[in-house]
Each structure stands twice: as structure tokens, then as C-alpha cells.
Design an enzyme around this catalytic site. Structure first.
Site, PDB file in Angstrom:
ATOM      1  CB  SER A 187      -0.993  -0.061   1.089  1.00  0.00           C
ATOM      2  OG  SER A 187      -2.055  -0.743   0.837  1.00  0.00           O
ATOM      3  CE  LYS A 207      -3.586   0.376  -1.405  1.00  0.00           C
ATOM      4  NZ  LYS A 207      -4.377   0.040  -0.021  1.00  0.00           N
ATOM      5  CE1 TYR A 260      -4.878  -1.299  -4.395  1.00  0.00           C
ATOM      6  CE2 TYR A 260      -5.180  -3.570  -4.654  1.00  0.00           C
ATOM      7  CZ  TYR A 260      -4.913  -2.415  -3.925  1.00  0.00           C
ATOM      8  OH  TYR A 260      -5.178  -2.413  -2.595  1.00  0.00           O
ATOM      9  CE1 TYR A 290      -4.782   1.202   4.508  1.00  0.00           C
ATOM     10  CE2 TYR A 290      -3.250   0.322   5.881  1.00  0.00           C
ATOM     11  CZ  TYR A 290      -3.721   0.564   4.527  1.00  0.00           C
ATOM     12  OH  TYR A 290      -2.908   0.391   3.434  1.00  0.00           O
ATOM     13  CB  VAL A 310      -0.151  -5.768   4.021  1.00  0.00           C
ATOM     14  CG1 VAL A 310      -1.211  -5.248   4.759  1.00  0.00           C
ATOM     15  CG2 VAL A 310      -0.470  -6.128   2.734  1.00  0.00           C
TER      16      VAL A 310
HETATM   17  N1  GLN Z   1      -2.210  -5.121  -2.063  1.00  0.00           N
HETATM   18  C1  GLN Z   1      -2.784  -5.123  -0.946  1.00  0.00           C
HETATM   19  C2  GLN Z   1      -4.291  -5.355  -0.663  1.00  0.00           C
HETATM   20  O1  GLN Z   1      -5.227  -5.085  -1.641  1.00  0.00           O
HETATM   21  C3  GLN Z   1      -2.699  -3.998  -0.303  1.00  0.00           C
HETATM   22  C4  GLN Z   1      -3.071  -3.794   1.353  1.00  0.00           C
HETATM   23  C5  GLN Z   1      -1.925  -2.934   2.178  1.00  0.00           C
HETATM   24  O2  GLN Z   1      -1.004  -2.854   1.972  1.00  0.00           O
HETATM   25  N2  GLN Z   1      -2.467  -2.514   3.310  1.00  0.00           N
HETATM   26  O3  GLN Z   1      -4.964  -5.978   0.087  1.00  0.00           O
END
Ligand code: GLN
Length: 308
Positions: A64, A67, A191, A243, A261
Site C-alpha cells: 500500500s 498508493k 492495482y 487506516y 502489509v
Molecule cells: N495489495 C494489498 C491489498 O490490496 C494492499 C493492502 C495493504 O498494504 N494494506 O490487500
């Protein structure tokens, strides 16, 4: 050894000894294979000095954290029109939550929860083939990091593609409200692949420099984005980057930051430093446990919290 180098080395040594490392993400099978004992930290200060310790040169899945860079690209393409399809409020929900989407008619709360990031990716994809859009994202990352060896780990992308039922649900749900313009499988393909970019802490700290330097790339002196936009991206990172753990991160670390993650966190000390940390074990909100702790120790030691 400078004060910064000493701090980075001592924090990395301390983190090596910790046993409370959290849980490595397993819902993406390929991520479950990562060594939970890894720890890396890299800091680049305003003069361009680099301090790195531990596994700072080992590539990991940025997930993530990508992003932040897709948001930057999408704002460059659409400007404030982007905010019609995604909000900029903290969600207070898990990164892959679907509950708010129904109340808010398919408009995700912010660009960092999965739904929001998928909507941002869809905007970047419009008018392109998935391969071109992905190439644009990867090239942007290479450009801001000043490192053309950065690549996508196709195994991680394929692993998530096979198991991404939640993201398929989120994307289809948004599509039903007309929030996505492209075929769902195309948007998700891009994505998953940008989430699967592999980078080391050192490369990631390099990539984050423009956010700590009012939008400028210090290597070339070029303006990557206007200072006002850098300020706003940092604001969204502060409020939404972790988050439902964003409040805790602001409280403990006091910097804009974005987690993934894969266990990485990119943090920005405006005017002072770009920081990347990696430890694969996560807390229940999906944020690196030791990564947050290391950043808390670093900002405290160097007085870098934006709250002074
Ligand atoms: N690619 C992961 C997902 O879509 C990204 C989530 C994350 O890093 N929090 O679940």
C-alpha cells in the site's frame, strides 16, 4: 558517526533484539514466506545524507505504500477532479473494509484504503492499456527514487490476483455506482501489480524525498509536484496513512506516513527527512509493529514530530 547515523544504528540494533514482532501478512500467500526477523531502516536528511542500518538494502513488497505514488500521479492528471471519485477523510475502518461504501454510494473515504486506491488506479488507467498505465507508475517510481533497477515482483502480483476476493468485491461494488470507468479486471490487474513493486528501505526513502522537500527532486532540482500539492499529500498521509491505526501513528510518531502489509512504512518529516522502515510483522490494523516503534524512537530522539 553523525548523530543521525548513530540514532539509526542504535534503533536497528535494539529492534533486532525484540521478540514482539507481530504477525506477517498471510492473506497474500507469497507475503507469508518473508522472514519475520528482517528489519531495515533508511533515513535521508535535507542535505541528502543517507543513514541506513539492518536490512536497509533488502527489497520487500511495498504494497500500500505504492498508493502514495499513484495518488501523486492521479492528482497530476486530474487535479482536484480526483476528489469527485474519492474522499479525503480518515475511515476508522480496516484497509479492506466494504461497510462505508454502501452508505457513501460507492465513493471511498480516502485514496489509501483499498477501495480508494483502486478508484485512483482506475483514473490512471483511463485512456491507456493496463501495460502502459503500469509502466507509467513504475517509471514514476524509478524517477523519484533515481533508481532504474526498481521492478515489480510478478510472483507477489500473481499471488494476490489468485486470492484477491475482497478487492474484486470492492471494485465490482464501486463499478455498480459508476465510480470505475474501466473493466474491473483491468483496473485490479494494474492495482495488484503496483502493490507488488519491490523496493528496499534505501530506495523507498529516496522515492519519498520530494514529499519532504516541498515537491522537489533534490537530485535534479526539478519540481516533481507543486509545494502545495506535496503539503496536501502529506496531510492525507497523516490522517489516513495507517487506516484505523492512523490516530495512534500520529500520536506516537507525529509524522505523515504510509504503511503497507509487506511491513514497510514511508514517513515524511517535512523539511527534515524522508524515512523508510521495514519489519514484516504487523499489528492487528495491518501496520508494521516494529516499524512504528522504530519511527517513534527516531522522531523522539531527533525532535522530528511535526507537533514539535
Ligand atoms: N495489495 C494489498 C491489498 O490490496 C494492499 C493492502 C495493504 O498494504 N494494506 O490487500
Amino acid at each position: 558517526m553523525s548523530i543521525l547515523e548513530r540514532a539509526v544504528q542504535e534503533i536497528a540494533d535494539e529492534m533486532r533484539k525484540r521478540t514482539d514482532r507481530g504477525q506477517v501478512a498471510s492473506y497474500i500467500p507469497e507475503l507469508a514466506r518473508v522472514d519475520p526477523n528482517a528489519f531495515g531502516l533508511a533515513v535521508i536528511d535535507a542535505e541528502g545524507n543517507v543513514a541506513a542500518a539492518g536490512d536497509a538494502d533488502t527489497p520487500f513488497s511495498i504494497q500500500s505504500i505504492s498508493k502514495v505514488f499513484t495518488l501523486t500521479l492521479a492528482l497530476g492528471k486530474a487535479g482536484d477532479r480526483l476528489w469527485k471519485r474519492v474522499g479525503r477523510e480518515p475511515s476508522g475502518s480496516a484497509f479492506n473494509s466494504i461497510v462505508q461504501l454502501e452508505h457513501e454510494k460507492g465513493i471511498p473515504r480516502n485514496p489509501f484504503i483499498n477501495a480508494g486506491a483502486i478508484a485512483v488506479t482506475d483514473l490512471i488507467l483511463s485512456g491507456h492499456q493496463p501495460r502502459e498505465a503500469l509502466g507509467e507508475i513504475l517509471r514514476f517510481m524509478q524517477f523519484v527514487a533515481d533508481d532504474y533497477s526498481i521492478a515489480i515482483d510478478d510472483k507477489v502480483a500473481a499471488s494476490e490476483e489468485r486470492t484477491g476476493y475482497r478487492n474484486v468485491a470492492l471494485a465490482n461494488y464501486m463499478k455498480s455506482f459508476g465510480v470505475l470507468d474501466n473493466p474491473v479486471n483491468f483496473t485490479l490487474g494494474v492495482y495488484y501489480h503496483h502493490c507488488a513493486i519491490s523496493m528496499s528501505c534505501r530506495q523507498l526513502a529516496m522515492a519519498g524525498r520530494f514529499l519532504s522537500r516541498a515537491g522537489r527532486n533534490p537530485t535534479t532540482g526539478h519540481v516533481v509536484i507543486p509545494a502545495e500539492r506535496a503539503r496536501r499529500i502529506n496531510a492525507v498521509m497523516l490522517m489516513c496513512g495507517h487506516y484505523d491505526g492512523s490516530g495512534e501513528f500520529a500520536y506516537r510518531v507525529g509524522l505523515p506516513g504510509k504503511s503497507g502489509v509487506g511491513g514497510g512504512i514511508l514517513a515524511v518529516a517535512p523539511g527534515k527527512a524522508s524515512i523508510a522502515v521495514w519489519s514484516p510483522g504487523l499489528d492487528p490494523a495491518g501496520n508494521s509493529r516494529l516499524g512504528q516503534l522504530a519511527l517513534e524512537m527516531l522522531t523522539k530522539r531527533l525532535g522530528w514530530s511535526i507537533f514539535a
